[in-house]
Write a protein that holds these residues in place. Structure first.
Motif, PDB file in Angstrom:
ATOM      1  N   SER A   1      -1.126   6.757  -6.949  1.00  0.00           N
ATOM      2  CA  SER A   1      -2.182   6.694  -7.054  1.00  0.00           C
ATOM      3  C   SER A   1      -3.287   5.558  -7.350  1.00  0.00           C
ATOM      4  O   SER A   1      -4.221   5.610  -8.225  1.00  0.00           O
ATOM      5  CB  SER A   1      -3.020   7.711  -8.268  1.00  0.00           C
ATOM      6  OG  SER A   1      -2.460   9.635  -8.212  1.00  0.00           O
TER       7      SER A   1
ATOM      8  N   PRO B   1       1.124  -0.782  -0.113  1.00  0.00           N
ATOM      9  CA  PRO B   1       0.179  -0.113   0.176  1.00  0.00           C
ATOM     10  C   PRO B   1       0.406   1.373  -0.092  1.00  0.00           C
ATOM     11  O   PRO B   1       0.823   2.495  -0.687  1.00  0.00           O
ATOM     12  CB  PRO B   1      -0.703   0.301   1.540  1.00  0.00           C
ATOM     13  CG  PRO B   1      -0.681  -1.152   1.674  1.00  0.00           C
ATOM     14  CD  PRO B   1       0.909  -2.245   1.142  1.00  0.00           C
ATOM     15  N   THR B   2       2.161   0.973   0.525  1.00  0.00           N
ATOM     16  CA  THR B   2       2.514   2.624   0.363  1.00  0.00           C
ATOM     17  C   THR B   2       3.676   2.599  -0.857  1.00  0.00           C
ATOM     18  O   THR B   2       4.017   3.888  -0.725  1.00  0.00           O
ATOM     19  CB  THR B   2       4.003   2.458   0.958  1.00  0.00           C
ATOM     20  OG1 THR B   2       5.377   1.313   0.727  1.00  0.00           O
ATOM     21  CG2 THR B   2       3.438   1.887   3.003  1.00  0.00           C
TER      22      THR B   2
ATOM     23  N   LYS C   1      -6.947  -1.332  -7.071  1.00  0.00           N
ATOM     24  CA  LYS C   1      -6.628  -2.694  -6.280  1.00  0.00           C
ATOM     25  C   LYS C   1      -7.897  -3.593  -6.995  1.00  0.00           C
ATOM     26  O   LYS C   1      -7.346  -5.591  -6.084  1.00  0.00           O
ATOM     27  CB  LYS C   1      -6.998  -2.382  -4.560  1.00  0.00           C
ATOM     28  CG  LYS C   1      -6.202  -0.974  -4.173  1.00  0.00           C
ATOM     29  CD  LYS C   1      -6.270  -1.207  -3.007  1.00  0.00           C
ATOM     30  CE  LYS C   1      -5.506   1.135  -2.390  1.00  0.00           C
ATOM     31  NZ  LYS C   1      -5.518   0.384  -1.629  1.00  0.00           N
TER      32      LYS C   1
ATOM     33  N   GLN D   1       1.629   1.637  -3.069  1.00  0.00           N
ATOM     34  CA  GLN D   1       0.796   2.325  -4.212  1.00  0.00           C
ATOM     35  C   GLN D   1       0.025   3.504  -4.077  1.00  0.00           C
ATOM     36  O   GLN D   1      -0.313   4.047  -5.418  1.00  0.00           O
ATOM     37  CB  GLN D   1      -0.572   0.967  -4.235  1.00  0.00           C
ATOM     38  CG  GLN D   1      -0.321  -0.321  -4.531  1.00  0.00           C
ATOM     39  CD  GLN D   1      -1.366  -1.307  -3.359  1.00  0.00           C
ATOM     40  OE1 GLN D   1      -2.331  -0.801  -2.762  1.00  0.00           O
ATOM     41  NE2 GLN D   1      -1.661  -2.644  -4.007  1.00  0.00           N
ATOM     42  N   LYS D   2      -0.045   4.260  -2.902  1.00  0.00           N
ATOM     43  CA  LYS D   2      -0.486   5.575  -2.912  1.00  0.00           C
ATOM     44  C   LYS D   2       0.445   6.882  -3.594  1.00  0.00           C
ATOM     45  O   LYS D   2      -0.313   7.801  -4.341  1.00  0.00           O
ATOM     46  CB  LYS D   2      -0.073   5.958  -1.416  1.00  0.00           C
ATOM     47  CG  LYS D   2      -0.961   7.161  -1.201  1.00  0.00           C
ATOM     48  CD  LYS D   2      -1.053   7.567   0.964  1.00  0.00           C
ATOM     49  CE  LYS D   2      -1.922   9.212   0.463  1.00  0.00           C
ATOM     50  NZ  LYS D   2      -1.045   9.211   1.877  1.00  0.00           N
ATOM     51  N   PRO D   3       1.314   6.892  -3.826  1.00  0.00           N
ATOM     52  CA  PRO D   3       2.343   7.631  -4.381  1.00  0.00           C
ATOM     53  C   PRO D   3       1.858   7.485  -5.774  1.00  0.00           C
ATOM     54  O   PRO D   3       1.790   8.206  -6.884  1.00  0.00           O
ATOM     55  CB  PRO D   3       4.003   7.550  -4.254  1.00  0.00           C
ATOM     56  CG  PRO D   3       3.516   6.599  -4.039  1.00  0.00           C
ATOM     57  CD  PRO D   3       2.805   5.957  -2.985  1.00  0.00           C
TER      58      PRO D   3
ATOM     59  N   THR E   1      -6.533   3.166  -6.817  1.00  0.00           N
ATOM     60  CA  THR E   1      -7.432   4.007  -6.695  1.00  0.00           C
ATOM     61  C   THR E   1      -7.699   1.802  -6.330  1.00  0.00           C
ATOM     62  O   THR E   1      -7.304   1.376  -6.345  1.00  0.00           O
ATOM     63  CB  THR E   1      -8.150   4.016  -7.683  1.00  0.00           C
ATOM     64  OG1 THR E   1      -8.649   3.100  -8.770  1.00  0.00           O
ATOM     65  CG2 THR E   1      -7.703   5.358  -8.218  1.00  0.00           C
ATOM     66  N   GLU E   2      -9.095   2.058  -5.426  1.00  0.00           N
ATOM     67  CA  GLU E   2      -9.867   0.869  -5.194  1.00  0.00           C
ATOM     68  C   GLU E   2     -10.227   0.049  -6.764  1.00  0.00           C
ATOM     69  O   GLU E   2      -9.822  -0.881  -6.417  1.00  0.00           O
ATOM     70  CB  GLU E   2     -11.732   1.644  -4.511  1.00  0.00           C
ATOM     71  CG  GLU E   2     -11.029   1.653  -3.457  1.00  0.00           C
ATOM     72  CD  GLU E   2     -10.007   0.569  -2.254  1.00  0.00           C
ATOM     73  OE1 GLU E   2     -10.596  -0.198  -1.674  1.00  0.00           O
ATOM     74  OE2 GLU E   2      -9.132   1.144  -1.237  1.00  0.00           O
TER      75      GLU E   2
END
Length: 84
Positions: A66, A59-60, A72, A62-64, A68-69
């Motif tokens: 962008s 997840p760390t 995922k 994935q965040k930068p 999205t759900e």
């Protein structure tokens, strides 16, 4: 039940560089001209494999990017069509 998770070792580094680039771009809806796609394509093979592993599992990471759900959900749905 056990769930198989793709890793750099068991999947990603066994693919060609163009395939790794497609695996990276496809679930993120990136075109080859996107800056993220360009940056990924400049990585060495082992770096691409490691980046794919973290893209699909961390997840760390994935965040930068962008993620999205919806992205995922695609990751969790299984392998892309070109692996079936």
């Amino acid at each position: 039940p056990q769930v198989w998770t793709p890793t750099a070792e068991n999947l990603f580094q066994r693919n060609s560089e163009p395939m790794m680039e497609a695996i990276y771009c496809d679930p993120l809806d990136l075109v080859q001209t996107d800056e993220r796609a360009k940056a990924f394509s400049k990585k060495k093979t082992a770096e691409k494999a490691a980046a794919l592993e973290t893209l699909f599992s961390d997840p760390t990471t994935q965040k930068p990017l962008s993620v999205t759900e919806t992205h995922k959900t695609r990751f969790d749905a299984g392998l892309p069509d070109y692996f079936e």
